[in-house]
Write an enzyme that holds these catalytic residues in place. Structure first.
Site, PDB file in Angstrom:
ATOM      1  CD  GLU A  37      44.874  12.606   0.064  1.00 22.03           C
ATOM      2  OE1 GLU A  37      45.250  13.018   1.168  1.00 22.03           O
ATOM      3  OE2 GLU A  37      44.746  11.399  -0.214  1.00 22.03           O
ATOM      4  CG  ASP A  38      40.560  12.580  -1.914  1.00 23.87           C
ATOM      5  OD1 ASP A  38      41.708  12.322  -2.333  1.00 23.87           O
ATOM      6  OD2 ASP A  38      40.037  12.006  -0.948  1.00 23.87           O
TER       7      ASP A  38
END
Ligand code: MN
Length: 593
Positions: A111-112
């Site tokens: 996600e990051d």
């Protein structure tokens, strides 16, 4: 000298980079000492539960997560990697398996960071990828109301396939809650409340008390900081509390030994949240807490009752405080005997009695299967032991709309629950449930055809509110005819049941029946539109038209309807004649002019 020095410097330069390289390599493989090794604590926690675990893969996943998150920071200012590491630590302390820990370390990478799911699948395999993918989607969607519905729904579906997704999610939230101080007061309250509303009850349903206790307490710390502080002071500064508990424990040990019951006895402190709840329930400002011990017997279930006998022989039981959660387990599979006795010095003491297996599942719930693996049991998918999760997954299949699903789930999670007895077994229902809720819990057939109920031996209306411990018999149409000599109404549920049923399950089943058995219904919105069109047509017969809803609204009010929409629906339902409405309307308008 000079030459040597420069030579030395050049060599030193080579050596330095060699050293850096080998140091880096070494750091991937082993650490010279515990302080230099960021994975040491995690590895230790993991090995203490699973001695043969593969620590190498933990190091590999840490190294990748660390390099991917490098340069990112938490709101607290800490390097980002501290978060996934802490989440993995929570999972390790729960006793989760290596796959869970690897996924926990990597849970925010996709996600990051630039790390892709494909790369992750290649590096760690599809199992880890599935877990990370699951958690990734929730976090990304965890903004706004609609996204939240989708998030929770995905989480439940994912849990049905592999329950570890849910455990990582809970650990993730626990660490975020622990570190919430870095956030603004407003977002602290919002996150704490969301946690309390959905994740805490979810954790409770999964039976993971070890996790739930800390979630409860950290929610309390953010929502009721003064109370939290007061309880903290109280617990840390009460005179002779520990000595008293030790005395209780010793006396219990003596009597159990005398009665030849092999058991361990220890104090069982309440967590702050439970002290708070009791204090508030008693409208007390001084924290209310009772000394509590737990007896874990080494033998079969029946030893629990033997131990209960010993305890009650030693100290007088308080009437009405005995609960048998072994014969009638809670819906999260919690099993134990609870009793309250008048202990030494005439002080009230709570006693919990359980077997080793019960103790494990009381503490770790669904995570117990990972902590204490059993040969031949796939813990990741053994979630079917939890009726609750299965039931929720069933609604999910029946509900197309994530918002409706979340609403049902919230209802279910928010409910306090009661236990009644039917067909010789305990059944857990939301508080306020009726015989119809119970009938649907026994099966869709029983629900659809239930006609009468006997509560504790007496015939009662289907809308009666059931109470804890009620013994209920449900009669269906055929039974009612023969046994109760009742005249039988047409088969199938009644619409008015929807007004009093409590459980989302019953609601959905009733709606399902009507969807299956009736012409596709016309919605209220359709009726309002149709009603307005009908009035418009009738007006045209008088060569009149409506420029706005205002005259109609006034007429509706004049005629005693709660609102215009109700009047329009009445037109379509033919409870009022459209021509009459139009005549009244014209009269009203003309009279005014
Ligand atoms: Mn996270």
């Amino acid at each position: 000298m000079n030459l040597d020095a420069s030579h030395g410097a050049a060599l030193g330069g080579v050596r330095a980079s060699e050293i850096t390289l080998s140091k880096r390599l070494r750091s991937f493989l082993s650490w010279p000492s515990a302080e230099d090794d960021p994975v040491a604590k995690l590895a230790r926690a993991h090995r203490s539960v699973h001695p043969n675990a593969d620590i190498g893969v933990l190091r590999r996943s840490y190294a990748i997560a660390e390099s991917m998150h490098r340069g990112q920071f938490r709101k607290s200012g800490d390097p980002y990697i501290t978060h996934p590491l802490a989440v993995a630590q929570i999972c390790a302390e729960l006793g989760m398996d290596t796959v869970t820990l690897v996924a926990a370390l990597l849970h925010d990478t996709v996600e990051d960071t630039r790390y892709t799911l494909q790369a992750l699948t290649g590096d760690f395999g599809p199992e880890v990828a599935h877990l990370v993918d699951g958690v990734t989607k929730f976090d990304k969607a965890f903004y706004g109301k609609a996204a939240e519905a989708e998030t929770i729904r995905k989480m439940i579906i994912a849990a049905g396939k592999d329950v570890r997704v849910l455990i990582i999610k809970l650990a993730d939230r626990l660490h975020n809650m622990r570190t919430l101080d870095a956030r603004s007061p407003a977002s602290r309250a919002r996150i704490a409340r969301a946690t309390q509303e959905v994740l805490v009850p979810l954790c409770d349903r999964l039976g993971i008390q070890a996790l739930k206790r800390e979630l409860d307490d950290v929610v309390l710390r953010h929502l009721e900081p003064e109370w939290y502080e007061r309880i903290d002071q109280h617990v840390k500064n009460r005179p002779h509390w520990a000595e008293y508990l030790q005395d209780v424990v010793n006396q219990a040990r003596v009597v159990l030994r005398r009665d030849k019951i092999v058991a361990t006895v220890k104090p069982r402190p309440r967590h702050y949240y439970s002290i708070w709840k009791d204090s508030v329930a008693r409208e007390q400002t001084v924290p209310f807490d009772l000394p509590r011990i737990v007896i874990v017997v080494d033998g079969p279930d029946t030893d629990c009752y033997a131990a209960l006998g010993s305890v009650h022989g030693l100290w007088r039981p308080v009437a009405g405080r005995f609960k048998d959660y072994i014969a009638a387990p809670k819906n999260n599979l919690y099993r134990s005997l609870h009793t309250t006795v008048i202990g030494p010095g005439d002080r009230t003491v709570e006693v919990l009695i359980r077997t080793t297996a019960m103790d494990r599942s009381a503490e770790y719930g669904i995570a117990a299967d990972f902590r204490y693996p059993r040969p031949g049991v796939n813990a990741a998918t053994s979630a079917e032991q939890l009726d609750w999760l299965q039931r929720v997954l069933n609604w999910e299949r029946e509900t197309a709309d994530p918002a409706q699903f979340l609403q049902s789930l919230r209802c279910d999670l928010a409910e306090t629950q009661i236990q009644v007895f039917a067909e010789g077994r305990p059944i857990v229902l939301p508080a306020g449930s009726t015989p119809v809720d119970l009938a649907y819990e026994l099966g869709p057939e029983r629900g659809d055809h239930c006609l009468a109920a006997r509560i504790n031996g007496r015939l009662a209306p289907l809308s009666s509110e059931l109470e804890e411990g009620d013994v209920v018999e449900i009669f269906t149409e055929s039974q009612a005819e023969s046994e109760l000599d009742l005249k039988v109404a047409p088969p199938g549920p009644r619409r008015e049941w929807l007004r009093f049923v409590k459980s989302p399950h019953a609601q959905m089943q009733i709606n399902r029946w009507f969807a299956d058995h009736q012409e596709p219904g016309i919605s209220i919105a359709d009726k309002v539109r149709l009603g307005r069109a009908t009035i418009g047509l009738c007006l045209r017969k008088h060569d009149r038209g409506l420029a706005s809803d205002l005259p109609l609204r006034r007429l509706a009010e004049q005629q005693g309807y709660p609102d215009l929409e109700t009047l329009l629906v009445a037109v379509v339902d033919r409870t009022v004649d459209p021509d009459t409405v139009v005549e009244q309307l014209i009269a009203m308008v003309d009279h005014q002019e």
